[in-house]
Design a protein around this motif. Structure first.
Motif, PDB file in Angstrom:
ATOM      1  N   VAL A  18       6.247  36.326  13.212  1.00  0.00           N
ATOM      2  CA  VAL A  18       7.305  35.470  13.438  1.00  0.00           C
ATOM      3  C   VAL A  18       8.262  35.557  12.436  1.00  0.00           C
ATOM      4  O   VAL A  18       9.537  35.492  12.725  1.00  0.00           O
ATOM      5  N   GLU A  19       7.954  35.661  11.276  1.00  0.00           N
ATOM      6  CA  GLU A  19       8.774  35.782   9.844  1.00  0.00           C
ATOM      7  C   GLU A  19       9.720  36.960  10.048  1.00  0.00           C
ATOM      8  O   GLU A  19      10.847  36.897   9.404  1.00  0.00           O
ATOM      9  N   LYS A  20       9.022  38.210  10.576  1.00  0.00           N
ATOM     10  CA  LYS A  20      10.008  39.188  10.575  1.00  0.00           C
ATOM     11  C   LYS A  20      11.160  38.960  11.720  1.00  0.00           C
ATOM     12  O   LYS A  20      12.027  39.928  11.767  1.00  0.00           O
ATOM     13  N   GLY A  21      10.951  37.856  12.496  1.00  0.00           N
ATOM     14  CA  GLY A  21      11.853  37.844  13.680  1.00  0.00           C
ATOM     15  C   GLY A  21      11.651  38.285  15.079  1.00  0.00           C
ATOM     16  O   GLY A  21      12.514  38.508  15.616  1.00  0.00           O
ATOM     17  N   VAL A  22      10.562  38.999  14.917  1.00  0.00           N
ATOM     18  CA  VAL A  22      10.092  39.919  16.317  1.00  0.00           C
ATOM     19  C   VAL A  22       9.739  39.149  17.549  1.00  0.00           C
ATOM     20  O   VAL A  22       9.433  39.675  18.660  1.00  0.00           O
ATOM     21  N   THR A  23       9.550  37.815  17.303  1.00  0.00           N
ATOM     22  CA  THR A  23       8.894  37.021  18.206  1.00  0.00           C
ATOM     23  C   THR A  23      10.095  36.209  19.059  1.00  0.00           C
ATOM     24  O   THR A  23       9.657  35.465  19.775  1.00  0.00           O
ATOM     25  N   LYS A  24      11.334  36.290  18.660  1.00  0.00           N
ATOM     26  CA  LYS A  24      12.502  35.268  19.120  1.00  0.00           C
ATOM     27  C   LYS A  24      12.403  35.297  20.678  1.00  0.00           C
ATOM     28  O   LYS A  24      12.803  34.205  21.236  1.00  0.00           O
ATOM     29  N   LYS A  25      12.352  36.283  21.293  1.00  0.00           N
ATOM     30  CA  LYS A  25      12.663  36.438  22.789  1.00  0.00           C
ATOM     31  C   LYS A  25      11.649  35.985  23.719  1.00  0.00           C
ATOM     32  O   LYS A  25      11.851  35.907  24.764  1.00  0.00           O
ATOM     33  N   LEU A  26      10.441  35.629  22.932  1.00  0.00           N
ATOM     34  CA  LEU A  26       9.296  35.365  23.784  1.00  0.00           C
ATOM     35  C   LEU A  26       9.430  33.681  23.854  1.00  0.00           C
ATOM     36  O   LEU A  26       9.924  32.771  23.174  1.00  0.00           O
ATOM     37  N   HIS A  27       9.006  33.099  25.212  1.00  0.00           N
ATOM     38  CA  HIS A  27       9.263  31.711  25.381  1.00  0.00           C
ATOM     39  C   HIS A  27       8.281  30.838  24.645  1.00  0.00           C
ATOM     40  O   HIS A  27       7.100  31.371  24.323  1.00  0.00           O
ATOM     41  N   PRO A  28       8.678  29.957  24.012  1.00  0.00           N
ATOM     42  CA  PRO A  28       7.914  29.125  23.116  1.00  0.00           C
ATOM     43  C   PRO A  28       6.556  28.664  23.440  1.00  0.00           C
ATOM     44  O   PRO A  28       5.630  28.672  22.856  1.00  0.00           O
ATOM     45  N   ASN A  29       6.487  28.645  24.824  1.00  0.00           N
ATOM     46  CA  ASN A  29       4.992  28.033  25.428  1.00  0.00           C
ATOM     47  C   ASN A  29       3.873  29.205  25.208  1.00  0.00           C
ATOM     48  O   ASN A  29       2.662  29.105  25.616  1.00  0.00           O
ATOM     49  N   TYR A  30       4.555  30.488  24.900  1.00  0.00           N
ATOM     50  CA  TYR A  30       3.800  31.592  24.669  1.00  0.00           C
ATOM     51  C   TYR A  30       2.532  31.508  23.678  1.00  0.00           C
ATOM     52  O   TYR A  30       1.362  31.857  23.601  1.00  0.00           O
ATOM     53  N   PHE A  31       2.952  30.631  22.672  1.00  0.00           N
ATOM     54  CA  PHE A  31       2.066  30.376  21.367  1.00  0.00           C
ATOM     55  C   PHE A  31       1.472  29.163  21.403  1.00  0.00           C
ATOM     56  O   PHE A  31       0.774  28.791  20.549  1.00  0.00           O
ATOM     57  N   SER A  32       1.450  28.356  22.554  1.00  0.00           N
ATOM     58  CA  SER A  32       0.990  26.922  22.611  1.00  0.00           C
ATOM     59  C   SER A  32      -0.455  26.979  22.421  1.00  0.00           C
ATOM     60  O   SER A  32      -1.066  26.356  21.415  1.00  0.00           O
ATOM     61  N   GLN A  33      -1.076  27.862  23.075  1.00  0.00           N
ATOM     62  CA  GLN A  33      -2.572  27.697  23.153  1.00  0.00           C
ATOM     63  C   GLN A  33      -3.186  28.182  21.894  1.00  0.00           C
ATOM     64  O   GLN A  33      -4.178  27.726  21.239  1.00  0.00           O
ATOM     65  N   ALA A  34      -2.421  29.181  21.128  1.00  0.00           N
ATOM     66  CA  ALA A  34      -2.925  29.659  19.956  1.00  0.00           C
ATOM     67  C   ALA A  34      -2.862  28.735  18.717  1.00  0.00           C
ATOM     68  O   ALA A  34      -3.543  28.456  17.825  1.00  0.00           O
ATOM     69  N   LEU A  35      -1.684  27.828  19.023  1.00  0.00           N
ATOM     70  CA  LEU A  35      -1.563  26.809  17.828  1.00  0.00           C
ATOM     71  C   LEU A  35      -2.315  25.386  18.055  1.00  0.00           C
ATOM     72  O   LEU A  35      -3.112  24.839  17.034  1.00  0.00           O
ATOM     73  N   ILE A  36      -2.907  25.418  19.357  1.00  0.00           N
ATOM     74  CA  ILE A  36      -3.948  24.362  19.376  1.00  0.00           C
ATOM     75  C   ILE A  36      -5.130  24.922  18.984  1.00  0.00           C
ATOM     76  O   ILE A  36      -5.912  24.143  18.201  1.00  0.00           O
ATOM     77  N   GLU A  37      -5.365  26.145  19.114  1.00  0.00           N
ATOM     78  CA  GLU A  37      -6.911  26.750  18.666  1.00  0.00           C
ATOM     79  C   GLU A  37      -6.776  26.505  17.066  1.00  0.00           C
ATOM     80  O   GLU A  37      -7.598  26.082  16.170  1.00  0.00           O
ATOM     81  N   LEU A  38      -5.372  27.021  16.362  1.00  0.00           N
ATOM     82  CA  LEU A  38      -5.385  26.982  15.159  1.00  0.00           C
ATOM     83  C   LEU A  38      -5.516  25.544  14.359  1.00  0.00           C
ATOM     84  O   LEU A  38      -5.801  25.535  13.255  1.00  0.00           O
ATOM     85  N   PHE A  39      -4.952  24.588  15.149  1.00  0.00           N
ATOM     86  CA  PHE A  39      -5.043  23.359  14.484  1.00  0.00           C
ATOM     87  C   PHE A  39      -6.483  22.835  14.027  1.00  0.00           C
ATOM     88  O   PHE A  39      -6.693  22.091  13.194  1.00  0.00           O
ATOM     89  N   SER A  40      -7.374  23.351  15.012  1.00  0.00           N
ATOM     90  CA  SER A  40      -8.883  22.985  14.694  1.00  0.00           C
ATOM     91  C   SER A  40      -9.586  23.628  13.777  1.00  0.00           C
ATOM     92  O   SER A  40     -10.465  23.560  13.138  1.00  0.00           O
ATOM     93  N   LEU A  41      -8.570  24.971  13.430  1.00  0.00           N
ATOM     94  CA  LEU A  41      -9.535  25.645  12.287  1.00  0.00           C
ATOM     95  C   LEU A  41      -8.984  25.635  10.919  1.00  0.00           C
ATOM     96  O   LEU A  41      -9.419  25.391   9.854  1.00  0.00           O
ATOM     97  N   ASP A  42      -7.481  25.505  10.822  1.00  0.00           N
ATOM     98  CA  ASP A  42      -6.913  25.363   9.600  1.00  0.00           C
ATOM     99  C   ASP A  42      -5.369  24.830   9.550  1.00  0.00           C
ATOM    100  O   ASP A  42      -4.413  25.434  10.253  1.00  0.00           O
ATOM    101  N   ARG A  43      -5.541  23.517   9.144  1.00  0.00           N
ATOM    102  CA  ARG A  43      -4.443  22.893   9.677  1.00  0.00           C
ATOM    103  C   ARG A  43      -3.038  23.160   8.568  1.00  0.00           C
ATOM    104  O   ARG A  43      -1.783  23.173   9.018  1.00  0.00           O
ATOM    105  N   GLN A  44      -3.469  23.677   7.361  1.00  0.00           N
ATOM    106  CA  GLN A  44      -2.329  24.305   6.566  1.00  0.00           C
ATOM    107  C   GLN A  44      -1.678  25.493   7.277  1.00  0.00           C
ATOM    108  O   GLN A  44      -0.406  25.461   7.165  1.00  0.00           O
ATOM    109  N   LEU A  45      -2.489  26.414   7.853  1.00  0.00           N
ATOM    110  CA  LEU A  45      -1.685  27.468   8.371  1.00  0.00           C
ATOM    111  C   LEU A  45      -1.131  27.292   9.426  1.00  0.00           C
ATOM    112  O   LEU A  45      -0.293  27.758  10.091  1.00  0.00           O
TER     113      LEU A  45
END
Length: 916
Positions: free
Chosen positions: A189-216
């Motif tokens: 993401v920081e490299k800027g290579v994810t910009k063209k993907l629809h935002p909902n592409y990352f939603s499930q991963a973010l939900i999983e991450l919320f339960s694992l590490d809130r800082q990350l």
């Protein structure tokens, strides 16, 4: 070591070595083979498999292949895989690929190993699409196989195949819950290579991450947020993250500093006037709800104020629980805020928007705000009814006659190290070069109230008292005052109302004071009782002062009164007035009061801009109507000029042709007679053998003499008269065009159109006619040397009888022939040669007359096209305004939201539940 591992590493043969470690494996396996052959039903497959491994390890690939080809037991699939490996190592990639693809087995490990070998082989052969397909297939079938996902990741990254790299990272992050894979996603993401993907592409991963590490989780959310900012999918991301956060158990106790800052930045970016409310209405309430839920302590007040201000202007858009929470937070949370900076930031944003939307420069408003933030200077506004002697008082305070008559504009007098006079209007700020220019500007009465003058020069009284005087035009005591003069009340800290001692505190003055208190109830009003010197009796003057003061204090208890006379001793009166000024100057909470004034100007600016939008629309409508009328007039003018051009072309060319035809007719009549008269040149003594040559030469000479000495001077005189007449025709056209231009300039209200004609045409004509009539050389014409039958006979007879003495008969024949000959052809030829150069001139007349009218026609056409262009532009703007009225309304509504938010923030921590 497990069997699978031995098969993978090709060390299965070690099972046969064991205690024979000191003997070469080939010998050991050879002896084992001989022992096996001694059995009744020998099975050499296992030994051959092991022998193949040893030959492979020693790079004898051909022998290894030979050994593996004869494997028929359960090791057969591994033997085929090994044969493919041997071909691979030998460089026979095509053979290797065929063998790898021919392997059919249910063994997951073997399939994985085959696929990994195919993957390497495809890379080496440049079959990258096949390599991608096989590694992805391997990950699907056996993702936990050692290093397989890392191999794929490195491959994708080396090729910059970010689509597959991101897919791998997201899938593995969700599958394994590994923080390392989530870090990898964040890196992408920081490299800027994810910009063209629809935002909902990352939603499930973010939900999983919320339960694992809130800082990350917060870091990844912030990275995604920043990556989508400049993308078309930005609003889709905002909806996605809002929806995601609303469904997560967010708590402010987790200190979401990064997300809180992004919510703030995003919110203020959305309401800066670039977007329509329709686009924001379903987005901002959720954004503000989440901001209040996760705001960090430093932004609690601004988040709460934002939610409350939005909910005020768009009721019920935010849930009551969040509104109540925001009210509670803002009531009990103190904040350190640079209120002036926040206020000025909002003010500048409004003016920047207004300028970008052609709503004026608003220079007067900018100037007023600059005065309000000058906290070192006290602003004393001096006003009163016309005739109260206000200007005389101002001159006395300034120590010079700055105004020789009552002002028609608002003037601020300030102390400064040098004379500087500036006129400020909404559209421009002009520095006047000297005092005379200032006086000249003040003498103007038209649109005087549209200007503010700032008059700065060294002044000890103003300097010592840190004072600025605001002089206003005299009041009329009518409702119009509040729109013209009293609109400047909020620029002042104190009002000094000038009364005439001869008729103090009249009903009209009371009415004006009521308007002042209504418009600016917080501004203190004090009074100057002027013209005290006109009261003859001192006792009466004291009585008038006391009575007036009593009446004023009954009406306005806190007001103070100062008696003034222009006839009193100047220094003493200034000293007294200085003490009076110090007594009425109230510097307590000056910054808060000025801030309140700034807020007043911001609110009135928003209101005025909304009204100006209506004015702009009306101006556009009027401009379209005016330009349509102008186009109609210009079209008519163009038709008139074209008609005039046609008329002048007809008249001038007709006049020229008349002259040419007259000369032509004269030549047609004269030349034949002249030639016939040449018969007199023939005598009986003439040499008839040469007479025709001599006559031909004489005839040409006579024609040449006639044309040059008779026709050309006459033609020249006629053409000069024709040019004079043409000039008169052109002058008539010029007068006609001047009158036309004057009419249009009257319509414009300025000297915009000047229809200049090209009189150089006349000079060109004079030069051309001088040249053409300066001389003419006729080429010899064959008059008597042509081979007509009669001429032929005469010439033959002359030669035949030339020697005969009796020439009477020949003489009579020649004489009769020359006298009676038809010279029409000769005359036509002479005429054609004579007028040849004049024909070119005649043909250019129409072009020359067109040149005469060229500039007026071009200018009228250009002006008409400019008007049409303005009509198109204004109609487009009108259509845009009428189709999308929100273009103007929405940004101003959002500025009002910001203003209301600012007002909420000013009461933070003060226990207030609402402000108005």
């Amino acid at each position: 070591m497990t069997l699978e591992k031995q098969l993978i590493q090709k060390t299965y043969y070690e099972m046969f070595i064991n205690e024979h470690e000191n003997i070469h494996p080939i010998r050991v396996l050879g002896e084992a083979s001989q022992e096996e052959l001694k059995k009744d039903m020998p099975d050499l497959s296992f030994i051959r498999f092991a022998q193949g491994e040893v030959y492979f390890q020693n790079k004898d690939y051909e022998t290894a292949i030979f050994k593996w080809e004869n494997i028929t037991n359960e090791l057969e699939p591994w033997a085929k895989k090994n044969i493919a490996d041997a071909y691979y190592e030998s460089g026979l990639l095509s053979n290797a690929e065929d063998f790898y693809l021919a392997i059919e087995t249910d063994q997951l490990t073997l399939n994985t190993e085959v696929n990994l070998q195919l993957f390497s082989l495809y890379i080496e052969r440049g079959k990258l699409d096949a390599a991608v397909a096989v590694i992805k297939s391997t990950i699907v079938s056996n993702p936990d196989y050692p290093n397989v996902t890392q191999i794929a990741r490195c491959f994708f990254e080396d090729r910059q195949d970010w689509s597959n790299a991101i897919e791998l990272a997201v899938n593995e992050a969700k599958r394994t819950g590994s923080l390392e894979w989530f870090e990898t996603i964040n890196t992408y993401v920081e490299k800027g290579v994810t910009k063209k993907l629809h935002p909902n592409y990352f939603s499930q991963a973010l939900i999983e991450l919320f339960s694992l590490d809130r800082q990350l989780f917060e870091r990844l959310c912030c990275s995604l947020w920043n990556s989508y900012k400049q993308e078309e999918s930005y609003f889709a991301w905002l909806r996605e993250i809002n929806h995601l956060l609303l469904n997560l158990d967010i708590s402010r106790n987790d200190y979401w500093h990064g997300l809180s800052s992004l919510h703030k930045e995003t919110y203020f970016g959305l309401i800066d006037g670039r977007f329509f409310i329709k686009k924001l209405q379903d987005l901002i309430p959720d954004l503000l709800t989440n901001w209040v839920r996760l705001t960090d302590p430093a932004q609690t007040v601004v988040a709460s104020a934002a939610a409350l201000s939005w909910n005020e202007l768009f009721p019920a858009s935010i849930s009551m629980s969040i509104v109540s929470e925001a009210e509670d937070l803002i009531s009990h949370t103190e904040t350190e805020m640079d209120e002036l900076e926040e206020c000025l930031s909002l003010f500048e944003a409004i003016l920047k928007w207004a300028q970008a939307h052609d709503m004026g420069e608003n220079n007067r408003l900018k100037w007023i705000v600059q005065q309000l933030i000058d906290f070192e200077t006290h602003h004393l506004l001096i006003t009163g009814l016309s005739g109260s002697g206000k200007s005389t008082f101002v001159n006395a305070i300034l120590g010079e006659e700055v105004q020789d008559s009552p002002t028609s504009s608002v003037i601020m007098f300030k102390d400064f190290e040098e004379l500087t006079i500036t006129e400020i209007t909404d559209y421009e700020t002009v520095t006047l070069p000297d005092f005379s220019q200032f006086q000249a500007r003040l003498d103007r009465r038209r649109n005087a109230l549209e200007s503010i003058f700032e008059f700065k020069r060294p002044n000890p009284f103003l300097y010592e008292n840190s004072l600025a005087l605001i002089d206003t035009p005299g009041l009329k005591g009518s409702q119009q005052d509040r729109y013209e003069v009293l609109q400047h009340l909020h620029t002042a800290d104190t009002v000094l109302f000038v009364l005439d001692a001869n008729a103090p505190f009249t009903d009209k003055e009371r009415a004006v004071l009521s308007q002042i208190q209504e418009l600016a109830p917080a501004i203190p009003v004090h009074f100057l009782l002027n013209k005290m010197d006109t009261i003859v009796n001192e006792q009466e003057a004291i009585q008038i002062f006391d009575e007036t003061k009593a009446v004023i204090n009954g009406y306005m208890p806190d007001a103070k009164v100062f008696a003034f006379s222009s006839q009193y001793e100047s220094s003493q009166q200034l000293s007294d007035f200085k003490a009076f000024v110090q007594s009425i100057k109230n510097t307590r909470n000056l910054e808060d009061k000025r801030l309140a004034k700034l807020l007043f100007f911001i609110r009135t600016t928003i209101t005025n801009l909304l009204q100006k939008r209506i004015s702009v629309e009306n101006q556009l409508i009027e401009s379209v109507r005016w330009n349509e009328e102008l186009v109609m007039k210009l079209t008519g003018a163009l038709n008139q000029v074209n008609d005039a051009k046609s008329q002048k072309t007809t008249a001038i060319t007709k006049s020229y042709r008349a002259i040419r035809e007259a000369i032509q007719n004269e030549i047609s009549e004269t030349v034949p007679k002249m030639l016939q008269e040449c018969s007199e040149l023939i005598t009986e003594d003439s040499n008839f053998s040469k007479i025709h040559i001599e006559l031909n030469e004489e005839m040409n000479r006579k024609i040449q003499d006639y044309l040059e000495n008779s026709v050309l001077p006459k033609y020249f005189t006629s053409l000069q008269g024709w040019i004079v007449n043409s000039k008169e025709e052109f002058e008539q056209s010029r007068l006609f065009l001047d009158e036309m231009a004057e009419g249009f300039n009257t319509l414009y209200g300025e000297e915009r159109i000047k229809l200049e004609c090209d009189f150089k045409v006349l000079g060109d004509w004079r030069r051309d006619t001088d040249r053409m009539t300066n001389g003419f050389q006729l080429e010899n014409v064959n008059i008597l040397l042509r081979n007509t039958p009669s001429q032929f006979l005469l010439k033959s007879a002359g030669k035949l009888f030339g020697a005969i003495q009796n020439k009477a008969m020949l003489f009579n024949k020649y004489k009769s022939f020359v006298k009676n000959e038809d010279y029409s052809e000769v005359t036509a030829l002479v005429t054609e040669r004579f007028f040849r150069q004049f024909e070119l001139f005649e043909k250019s007349l129409e072009r020359d007359i067109t040149l005469f009218f060229k500039f007026p026609l071009a200018l009228l056409n250009q002006t008409a096209e400019g008007a049409r262009s303005e009509i198109r532009t204004n109609k487009e703007m009108l259509d845009k305004m009428n189709t999308n009225p929100e273009i103007f309304r929405d940004p101003l509504t959002l500025f009002e939201v910001r203003l209301r938010q600012f007002e909420w923030m000013t009461v933070a921590g003060k226990g207030m539940q609402t402000i108005y």
